[in-house]
Design a protein around this motif. Sequence first.
Motif, PDB file in Angstrom:
ATOM      1  N   VAL A 275      -8.079 -11.276   5.812  1.00 29.14           N
ATOM      2  CA  VAL A 275      -7.854 -10.496   4.597  1.00 29.14           C
ATOM      3  C   VAL A 275      -6.903 -11.287   3.708  1.00 29.14           C
ATOM      4  N   GLU A 276      -7.302 -11.489   2.463  1.00 31.95           N
ATOM      5  CA  GLU A 276      -6.419 -12.113   1.484  1.00 31.95           C
ATOM      6  C   GLU A 276      -5.409 -11.082   0.985  1.00 31.95           C
ATOM      7  N   ALA A 277      -4.207 -11.545   0.724  1.00 34.95           N
ATOM      8  CA  ALA A 277      -3.181 -10.619   0.272  1.00 34.95           C
ATOM      9  C   ALA A 277      -2.241 -11.299  -0.710  1.00 34.95           C
ATOM     10  N   ASN A 278      -1.836 -10.556  -1.722  1.00 35.66           N
ATOM     11  CA  ASN A 278      -0.760 -11.008  -2.585  1.00 35.66           C
ATOM     12  C   ASN A 278       0.555 -10.671  -1.889  1.00 35.66           C
ATOM     13  N   PRO A 279       1.490 -11.605  -1.830  1.00 31.21           N
ATOM     14  CA  PRO A 279       2.743 -11.323  -1.118  1.00 31.21           C
ATOM     15  C   PRO A 279       3.476 -10.082  -1.617  1.00 31.21           C
ATOM     16  N   GLY A 280       3.222  -9.666  -2.829  1.00 33.40           N
ATOM     17  CA  GLY A 280       3.891  -8.471  -3.321  1.00 33.40           C
ATOM     18  C   GLY A 280       3.176  -7.182  -3.002  1.00 33.40           C
ATOM     19  N   SER A 281       2.080  -7.264  -2.229  1.00 33.56           N
ATOM     20  CA  SER A 281       1.272  -6.058  -2.021  1.00 33.56           C
ATOM     21  C   SER A 281       1.119  -5.651  -0.565  1.00 33.56           C
ATOM     22  N   VAL A 282       1.937  -6.218   0.343  1.00 32.11           N
ATOM     23  CA  VAL A 282       1.799  -5.875   1.760  1.00 32.11           C
ATOM     24  C   VAL A 282       3.021  -5.108   2.249  1.00 32.11           C
ATOM     25  N   THR A 283       2.779  -4.222   3.202  1.00 29.00           N
ATOM     26  CA  THR A 283       3.840  -3.470   3.867  1.00 29.00           C
ATOM     27  C   THR A 283       3.620  -3.560   5.371  1.00 29.00           C
ATOM     28  N   ARG A 284       4.648  -3.254   6.140  1.00 31.09           N
ATOM     29  CA  ARG A 284       4.508  -3.285   7.594  1.00 31.09           C
ATOM     30  C   ARG A 284       3.475  -2.261   8.040  1.00 31.09           C
ATOM     31  N   GLU A 285       3.505  -1.069   7.454  1.00 32.97           N
ATOM     32  CA  GLU A 285       2.545  -0.023   7.842  1.00 32.97           C
ATOM     33  C   GLU A 285       1.120  -0.465   7.543  1.00 32.97           C
ATOM     34  N   GLY A 286       0.947  -1.096   6.376  1.00 34.47           N
ATOM     35  CA  GLY A 286      -0.383  -1.564   6.007  1.00 34.47           C
ATOM     36  C   GLY A 286      -0.881  -2.657   6.924  1.00 34.47           C
ATOM     37  N   LEU A 287      -0.011  -3.584   7.268  1.00 30.99           N
ATOM     38  CA  LEU A 287      -0.398  -4.667   8.171  1.00 30.99           C
ATOM     39  C   LEU A 287      -0.724  -4.131   9.563  1.00 30.99           C
ATOM     40  N   ASP A 288       0.028  -3.136  10.020  1.00 31.32           N
ATOM     41  CA  ASP A 288      -0.280  -2.506  11.307  1.00 31.32           C
ATOM     42  C   ASP A 288      -1.676  -1.895  11.286  1.00 31.32           C
ATOM     43  N   ALA A 289      -2.007  -1.217  10.185  1.00 30.82           N
ATOM     44  CA  ALA A 289      -3.325  -0.588  10.065  1.00 30.82           C
ATOM     45  C   ALA A 289      -4.431  -1.638  10.077  1.00 30.82           C
ATOM     46  N   LEU A 290      -4.224  -2.756   9.390  1.00 28.81           N
ATOM     47  CA  LEU A 290      -5.229  -3.819   9.377  1.00 28.81           C
ATOM     48  C   LEU A 290      -5.377  -4.441  10.759  1.00 28.81           C
ATOM     49  N   ARG A 291      -4.280  -4.606  11.438  1.00 34.61           N
ATOM     50  CA  ARG A 291      -4.338  -5.177  12.797  1.00 34.61           C
ATOM     51  C   ARG A 291      -5.148  -4.263  13.713  1.00 34.61           C
ATOM     52  N   ARG A 292      -4.913  -2.963  13.620  1.00 33.99           N
ATOM     53  CA  ARG A 292      -5.668  -2.018  14.453  1.00 33.99           C
ATOM     54  C   ARG A 292      -7.151  -2.032  14.089  1.00 33.99           C
ATOM     55  N   ALA A 293      -7.459  -2.353  12.839  1.00 34.68           N
ATOM     56  CA  ALA A 293      -8.853  -2.372  12.385  1.00 34.68           C
ATOM     57  C   ALA A 293      -9.583  -3.652  12.789  1.00 34.68           C
ATOM     58  N   GLY A 294      -8.876  -4.569  13.442  1.00 34.19           N
ATOM     59  CA  GLY A 294      -9.526  -5.789  13.919  1.00 34.19           C
ATOM     60  C   GLY A 294      -9.285  -7.013  13.064  1.00 34.19           C
ATOM     61  N   VAL A 295      -8.475  -6.896  12.027  1.00 34.10           N
ATOM     62  CA  VAL A 295      -8.142  -8.067  11.213  1.00 34.10           C
ATOM     63  C   VAL A 295      -7.279  -9.003  12.049  1.00 34.10           C
TER      64      VAL A 295
END
Length: 343
Positions: A59-79
């Motif tokens: 997943v591409e991300a702008n450094p100003g648009s990520v949060t720990r909660e969001g990254l956790d959700a992506l990790r659980r989704a298989g990213v």
Amino acid sequence: MLPQEARLRAATLPPAKRLVATVFAGGGTPTVLPAPVLAALLGRVRQFFRWPDGAEVTVEANPGSVTREGLDALRRAGVSRISLGMQASQERLLALLGRIHRFGDVVASVRLAREAGFNNLNLDLIYGLPEQSLADWRATLEAAVALEPEHIAAYGLELVPHTPLAAMVSEGRVSPCPEELDREMYDLAREFLPRHGYVQYEISNFARPGYACRHNLIYWRNEDYIGLGPGAHSHIGGKRQANIKDLRAWAARIAKGELPLAEEEWAGIPVQMAETVFLGLRLLDGLDRGAFYARFGRDVLEVYGAVVERLVARGLVELTADRLRLTRMAVPVANEVFAAFLP
């Protein structure tokens, strides 16, 4: 509408083509979506295009648009891989590019990604910017390496017409990077990054051993890929397709139960062979002659013997029993080599 497009697209393909090895959510900033929404979207697409556990899912991300909660959700989704658009370490250059983040956001995003369990991170960097000095570029490389990503992509700036930066250059408000300085920056990256453990495996890409981007290798080997979304491109069995760019028109076509294609063309065998050669030459390992023969039933010398002979004589390519590759001196002028293979 993306899951609906995935369903329509999957229906046109045999089951084997619906099992994918890599997934790349990008072409913008997918993380502007709430992470649970993006994770759910990936899950719905996976109903039609399956990927095994262990697949490379970026997943591409702008450094100003990520949060720990969001990254956790992506990790659980298989990213499994996050690609951050760092671009530069100088605030004035980030502002010139119109980026919303500061370098401190990059540092914070890398830390959050590590805390969320990501062990495969890419940082995108850009050189050849207006007002960028060689010292600026060295500092950017040093800052990137200090963050210890597994992968670094170093791209030369391409001024896209009708963008704010292109307008600033054309109006003389900023000075374009001189060609000689652009070359110095590229040479610095090729010298600096390998000294810090990043192997150059493609013209613009460097990775720690085992972390070359598997998704991009599909492009450089001219293999099949499926693109979903407005403006997305696909390459399937020699057929090239491009989706409608306009969001409303793209959605309207899908609502009718139709693939949202704006263009479709068959690339003839001569074009496929030429593309396979010059895309393969982007890789520092070069073109696999055995794979070329398996695909086309002809050795690369049978097709391009005279071209290869001229390029070898000029010191631009080298030929071995199993590979055709650029020489080190040819990498910075690779486009000249690629043009020699065009039909």
